[in-house]
Design a protein around this motif. Structure first.
Motif, PDB file in Angstrom:
ATOM      1  N   ASP A  18      87.979 -31.228 -29.909  1.00 17.27           N
ATOM      2  CA  ASP A  18      86.962 -32.273 -29.809  1.00 17.27           C
ATOM      3  C   ASP A  18      87.548 -33.560 -29.242  1.00 17.27           C
ATOM      4  N   ASP A  19      88.739 -33.928 -29.704  1.00 16.87           N
ATOM      5  CA  ASP A  19      89.407 -35.125 -29.192  1.00 16.87           C
ATOM      6  C   ASP A  19      89.725 -34.962 -27.707  1.00 16.87           C
ATOM      7  N   LEU A  20      90.225 -33.799 -27.341  1.00 14.02           N
ATOM      8  CA  LEU A  20      90.534 -33.519 -25.938  1.00 14.02           C
ATOM      9  C   LEU A  20      89.276 -33.633 -25.085  1.00 14.02           C
ATOM     10  N   SER A  21      88.183 -33.037 -25.536  1.00 17.95           N
ATOM     11  CA  SER A  21      86.920 -33.089 -24.787  1.00 17.95           C
ATOM     12  C   SER A  21      86.434 -34.525 -24.625  1.00 17.95           C
ATOM     13  N   ALA A  22      86.559 -35.323 -25.679  1.00 19.71           N
ATOM     14  CA  ALA A  22      86.144 -36.726 -25.610  1.00 19.71           C
ATOM     15  C   ALA A  22      86.999 -37.504 -24.619  1.00 19.71           C
ATOM     16  N   ARG A  23      88.288 -37.225 -24.579  1.00 16.52           N
ATOM     17  CA  ARG A  23      89.184 -37.914 -23.635  1.00 16.52           C
ATOM     18  C   ARG A  23      88.874 -37.524 -22.191  1.00 16.52           C
ATOM     19  N   ILE A  24      88.557 -36.236 -21.973  1.00 12.02           N
ATOM     20  CA  ILE A  24      88.171 -35.785 -20.628  1.00 12.02           C
ATOM     21  C   ILE A  24      86.859 -36.463 -20.230  1.00 12.02           C
ATOM     22  N   GLU A  25      85.911 -36.508 -21.144  1.00 11.22           N
ATOM     23  CA  GLU A  25      84.622 -37.151 -20.869  1.00 11.22           C
ATOM     24  C   GLU A  25      84.805 -38.626 -20.508  1.00 11.22           C
ATOM     25  N   ALA A  26      85.654 -39.339 -21.236  1.00 13.96           N
ATOM     26  CA  ALA A  26      85.914 -40.752 -20.950  1.00 13.96           C
ATOM     27  C   ALA A  26      86.575 -40.906 -19.579  1.00 13.96           C
ATOM     28  N   PHE A  27      87.516 -40.014 -19.264  1.00 16.58           N
ATOM     29  CA  PHE A  27      88.174 -40.053 -17.956  1.00 16.58           C
ATOM     30  C   PHE A  27      87.154 -39.861 -16.837  1.00 16.58           C
ATOM     31  N   VAL A  28      86.299 -38.874 -16.992  1.00 18.47           N
ATOM     32  CA  VAL A  28      85.288 -38.552 -15.979  1.00 18.47           C
ATOM     33  C   VAL A  28      84.384 -39.762 -15.734  1.00 18.47           C
ATOM     34  N   GLU A  29      83.990 -40.405 -16.807  1.00 18.28           N
ATOM     35  CA  GLU A  29      83.130 -41.585 -16.680  1.00 18.28           C
ATOM     36  C   GLU A  29      83.870 -42.719 -15.975  1.00 18.28           C
ATOM     37  N   GLU A  30      85.088 -43.003 -16.411  1.00 21.55           N
ATOM     38  CA  GLU A  30      85.878 -44.084 -15.813  1.00 21.55           C
ATOM     39  C   GLU A  30      86.164 -43.821 -14.338  1.00 21.55           C
ATOM     40  N   ALA A  31      86.408 -42.553 -13.994  1.00 22.76           N
ATOM     41  CA  ALA A  31      86.750 -42.196 -12.611  1.00 22.76           C
ATOM     42  C   ALA A  31      85.519 -42.028 -11.723  1.00 22.76           C
ATOM     43  N   GLY A  32      84.319 -42.096 -12.315  1.00 23.45           N
ATOM     44  CA  GLY A  32      83.101 -41.969 -11.512  1.00 23.45           C
ATOM     45  C   GLY A  32      82.898 -40.576 -10.949  1.00 23.45           C
ATOM     46  N   ILE A  33      83.228 -39.553 -11.732  1.00 26.05           N
ATOM     47  CA  ILE A  33      83.103 -38.165 -11.291  1.00 26.05           C
ATOM     48  C   ILE A  33      81.651 -37.709 -11.464  1.00 26.05           C
ATOM     49  N   ALA A  34      81.102 -37.078 -10.441  1.00 28.83           N
ATOM     50  CA  ALA A  34      79.735 -36.567 -10.469  1.00 28.83           C
ATOM     51  C   ALA A  34      79.610 -35.452 -11.516  1.00 28.83           C
ATOM     52  N   PRO A  35      78.377 -35.163 -11.974  1.00 30.64           N
ATOM     53  CA  PRO A  35      78.188 -34.175 -13.037  1.00 30.64           C
ATOM     54  C   PRO A  35      78.729 -32.777 -12.743  1.00 30.64           C
ATOM     55  N   GLN A  68      96.959 -32.774 -17.640  1.00 34.08           N
ATOM     56  CA  GLN A  68      97.033 -33.893 -16.715  1.00 34.08           C
ATOM     57  C   GLN A  68      95.892 -33.750 -15.715  1.00 34.08           C
ATOM     58  N   VAL A  69      95.115 -34.810 -15.576  1.00 33.96           N
ATOM     59  CA  VAL A  69      93.995 -34.818 -14.642  1.00 33.96           C
ATOM     60  C   VAL A  69      94.160 -36.032 -13.738  1.00 33.96           C
ATOM     61  N   ARG A  70      93.980 -35.810 -12.458  1.00 32.90           N
ATOM     62  CA  ARG A  70      94.086 -36.905 -11.488  1.00 32.90           C
ATOM     63  C   ARG A  70      92.917 -36.869 -10.530  1.00 32.90           C
ATOM     64  N   ARG A  71      92.356 -38.033 -10.286  1.00 27.78           N
ATOM     65  CA  ARG A  71      91.410 -38.161  -9.185  1.00 27.78           C
ATOM     66  C   ARG A  71      92.233 -38.656  -8.008  1.00 27.78           C
ATOM     67  N   LEU A  72      92.251 -37.852  -6.951  1.00 25.70           N
ATOM     68  CA  LEU A  72      93.013 -38.174  -5.746  1.00 25.70           C
ATOM     69  C   LEU A  72      92.035 -38.211  -4.581  1.00 25.70           C
ATOM     70  N   GLY A  73      91.476 -39.368  -4.345  1.00 25.59           N
ATOM     71  CA  GLY A  73      90.493 -39.490  -3.267  1.00 25.59           C
ATOM     72  C   GLY A  73      89.262 -38.655  -3.548  1.00 25.59           C
ATOM     73  N   LYS A  74      89.035 -37.660  -2.695  1.00 29.88           N
ATOM     74  CA  LYS A  74      87.828 -36.840  -2.806  1.00 29.88           C
ATOM     75  C   LYS A  74      88.082 -35.502  -3.489  1.00 29.88           C
ATOM     76  N   PHE A 136      89.478 -29.411  -7.627  1.00 29.72           N
ATOM     77  CA  PHE A 136      88.014 -29.392  -7.522  1.00 29.72           C
ATOM     78  C   PHE A 136      87.623 -30.441  -6.487  1.00 29.72           C
ATOM     79  N   SER A 137      86.752 -30.068  -5.566  1.00 30.20           N
ATOM     80  CA  SER A 137      86.258 -31.015  -4.581  1.00 30.20           C
ATOM     81  C   SER A 137      85.274 -31.961  -5.236  1.00 30.20           C
ATOM     82  N   LEU A 138      85.318 -33.225  -4.846  1.00 35.94           N
ATOM     83  CA  LEU A 138      84.369 -34.215  -5.352  1.00 35.94           C
ATOM     84  C   LEU A 138      83.267 -34.482  -4.331  1.00 35.94           C
ATOM     85  N   GLU A 139      83.345 -33.817  -3.193  1.00 37.92           N
ATOM     86  CA  GLU A 139      82.316 -33.998  -2.173  1.00 37.92           C
ATOM     87  C   GLU A 139      81.156 -33.054  -2.458  1.00 37.92           C
ATOM     88  N   ALA A 140      79.955 -33.563  -2.261  1.00 39.37           N
ATOM     89  CA  ALA A 140      78.763 -32.727  -2.472  1.00 39.37           C
ATOM     90  C   ALA A 140      78.740 -31.632  -1.423  1.00 39.37           C
TER      91      ALA A 140
END
Length: 146
Positions: A18-35, A68-74, A136-140
């Motif tokens: 649950d803690d891990l999932s919450a941290r991933i969710e917070a990261f996704v929100e902060e990084a502006g990752i699409a659904p 470890q999760v990284r947003r690297l551009g797209k 994972f691609s971030l492009e639609a």
């Protein structure tokens, strides 16, 4: 978008999911990752964490799981490592998708699903750890398929 990353070390304990999932969710929100890529990332992390805890430590020993999760551009990169027993998900047999539910071999469907939802998947056994690298691609996707 500026590159952003999350680096976690957790004990091999399902109570930490649950803690891990919450941290991933917070990261996704902060990084502006699409659904869609956010869902794919969460699915991969949940699947790998559950599998590592359930099967990687059959003797019940304590272990460490690194996420470890990284947003690297797209694109989004996930590196998931555990010090459990060796397991190469790329060598596992593909699940039987044609038989009835009663006839199918148990296991393998989650890893198969993750592999179909990511853009790249690699595994290596490195310094006593199972290391999975996914992107994972971030492009639609283009609706016309071109």
């Amino acid at each position: 978008m500026t590159d952003i990353e999350l680096d976690l070390r957790l004990p091999n304990d399902l109570a930490r999911l649950d803690d891990l999932s919450a941290r991933i969710e917070a990261f996704v929100e902060e990084a502006g990752i699409a659904p869609t890529p956010a869902y794919r990332l969460q699915l991969a992390v949940d699947e790998f964490f559950n599998n590592a805890v359930d099967y990687g430590y059959p003797d019940g020993r304590a272990g460490e799981i690194a996420v470890q999760v990284r947003r690297l551009g797209k694109r989004l990169e996930l590196i998931f490592a555990d010090d459990g027993d060796p397991f190469d998900p790329l060598a596992a047999p593909a699940p039987d998708l044609d038989g009835s539910v009663e006839e199918r071999r148990i296991g393998g469907l989650g890893v198969y699903l993750v592999r179909t939802l990511c853009d790249s998947f690699a595994y290596v056994r490195e310094e006593g750890r199972n290391v999975k690298r996914l992107t994972f691609s971030l492009e639609a996707p283009n609706p016309s398929g071109t």
